[in-house]
Design an enzyme around this catalytic site. Sequence first.
Site, PDB file in Angstrom:
ATOM      1  CG  ASP A   9    -110.598 101.427   2.733  1.00 41.27           C
ATOM      2  OD1 ASP A   9    -111.351 102.284   2.823  1.00 41.27           O
ATOM      3  OD2 ASP A   9    -110.102 100.898   1.597  1.00 41.27           O
ATOM      4  CG  ASP A 105    -111.020 106.839   3.095  1.00 41.90           C
ATOM      5  OD1 ASP A 105    -109.805 107.358   2.997  1.00 41.90           O
ATOM      6  OD2 ASP A 105    -111.351 106.118   1.942  1.00 41.90           O
ATOM      7  CD  GLU A 106    -107.079 103.695   2.391  1.00 39.70           C
ATOM      8  OE1 GLU A 106    -105.969 103.393   2.394  1.00 39.70           O
ATOM      9  OE2 GLU A 106    -107.797 104.136   1.167  1.00 39.70           O
TER      10      GLU A 106
END
Lengths: 417, 83
Positions: A9, A105-106
């Site tokens: 993350d 973002d992950e």
Amino acid sequence: MKRTIVHADLNHCYAQIEEMKYPALRNVPMAVGGHEESRHGIILAKNDKAKEYGIKTAETLRDAYRKCPELLIIHPNYGDYMYYTEKVKDIYREYSDRVESFGLDEAWIDLTHTTSLFGDPLLTARTMQERVYNELGLSVSMGISFNKVFAKLGSDLDKRKGFTVISEDNFREVTEDLSVDSLIFIGGATTRKLGELGITTIGELRNADPVLLKRRFGKNGLLIWHYACGHEDSPVKRCGESRERKSISHGITAVRDLKNYEDLHMILIVLCEAIAAKLREEELEGQVVSLYLRDNELYACSMQKKISHPTDLAEEIVKNCELLLKQRYPATCFPEKPLRSVSVGVSSLHKKDDLYLCDLCGVEEKRKRENVLESTMEAIRDHYGPEKICRLAVMMDRKLTDFHPKEDHLIHPESWL
Amino acid sequence: MLYKRYIPVISLIGKEGEVTPLFIIWADERGTRKYKVDRILHVRQASSQVGGCGVLYECMITGKVRKLFYERNRWFIESTKPY
């Protein structure tokens, strides 16, 4: 075989990328936020200094300024965010062919079968984390576990370049006292309902009676119980394998409040045309239309209906939105208060086929013609620009309808299931 | 203190697509001059302490080691002078 799944993350992603580009931003309270003038004034991400002032993601810029008058707002540079997050994932992809994005973002990375190539998976995960930091100047938090749910939970436990291992031996201990909403898929509403049953921690959820959970929450009740017990075993998708689309939706916070049905109708046309174009592009049809309205006091309501046949036509989606409004507000088709934002979604999607039931009333013929009309309009827009052809209703107020959902929305939130 | 300075660079793109900086163009109060990149010591992906990241070319230019970055589609150098 025991799996090793990493969830990575990128901490406060947009803000961190801005800080990487301009390190001086680390020394001041800063947040990435929309444009207040166009009323897209919410905080999308904030840095640590801004966090100290209690600034929260998704709150309005006005509230944020109240907490911290010297807050520096940077307008989002989506092109950069997409570029750098993809660079981060390129590093992950050097180590595994199973890298599944979850938003920008992950990502989950399956390192189960990488031992013979790169050695101990925990060291491999550390190497990836260090490489992202050294090569791109970005810090990622990692959670390492035997399934995707606990890997995700692990990465949330320590947000500062954390590295949390949750194994089959320690998962009970680690998760016992954590709040239920730290599990993926459990949001505010479920947390509240679980609270009513006296379940507030993951440990309590694990010890709860699955039959009772199923009765209260349906199949999802059973699902969250399995998650809490560590039974989740869904695979990490291969690189390039996209998540199956569950719905297509578009929304807008209008440049001014919508005062009556005519205003709303104009917005609906633009949104539904964009949805229909997307449906046709992906050769999909949807059978559930949903409408979400938010008034100028930020009170929101949503409604949805299943329609008799699946559709990819803007005209039909608009018509069904109208029916929903008529049902909810029989007199005016419009709520009491002026509206600030509207979104329309189409779900229950499946691949389009040309088979249809025996057509007695010539409806299909009409639909075919409508389809040709909408496809042609879309082709003209794609070729010559979105403003070159539009329905007359949209021209009543060009300022209000001057937005292009198809081009403006580059980044979409993803759902877990 | 180091500063991020975007600069024009004359570079060679090889037939395999590899990029090699040949000259940097430096402008200051004394005018604009061209400096030869004498030697490239290392090439690697890296982030810069002055902000940004990209392909780092550690080069010898006029006898000094300089950090030259190719960031997406342009060049910057870690400079001791802000302008």
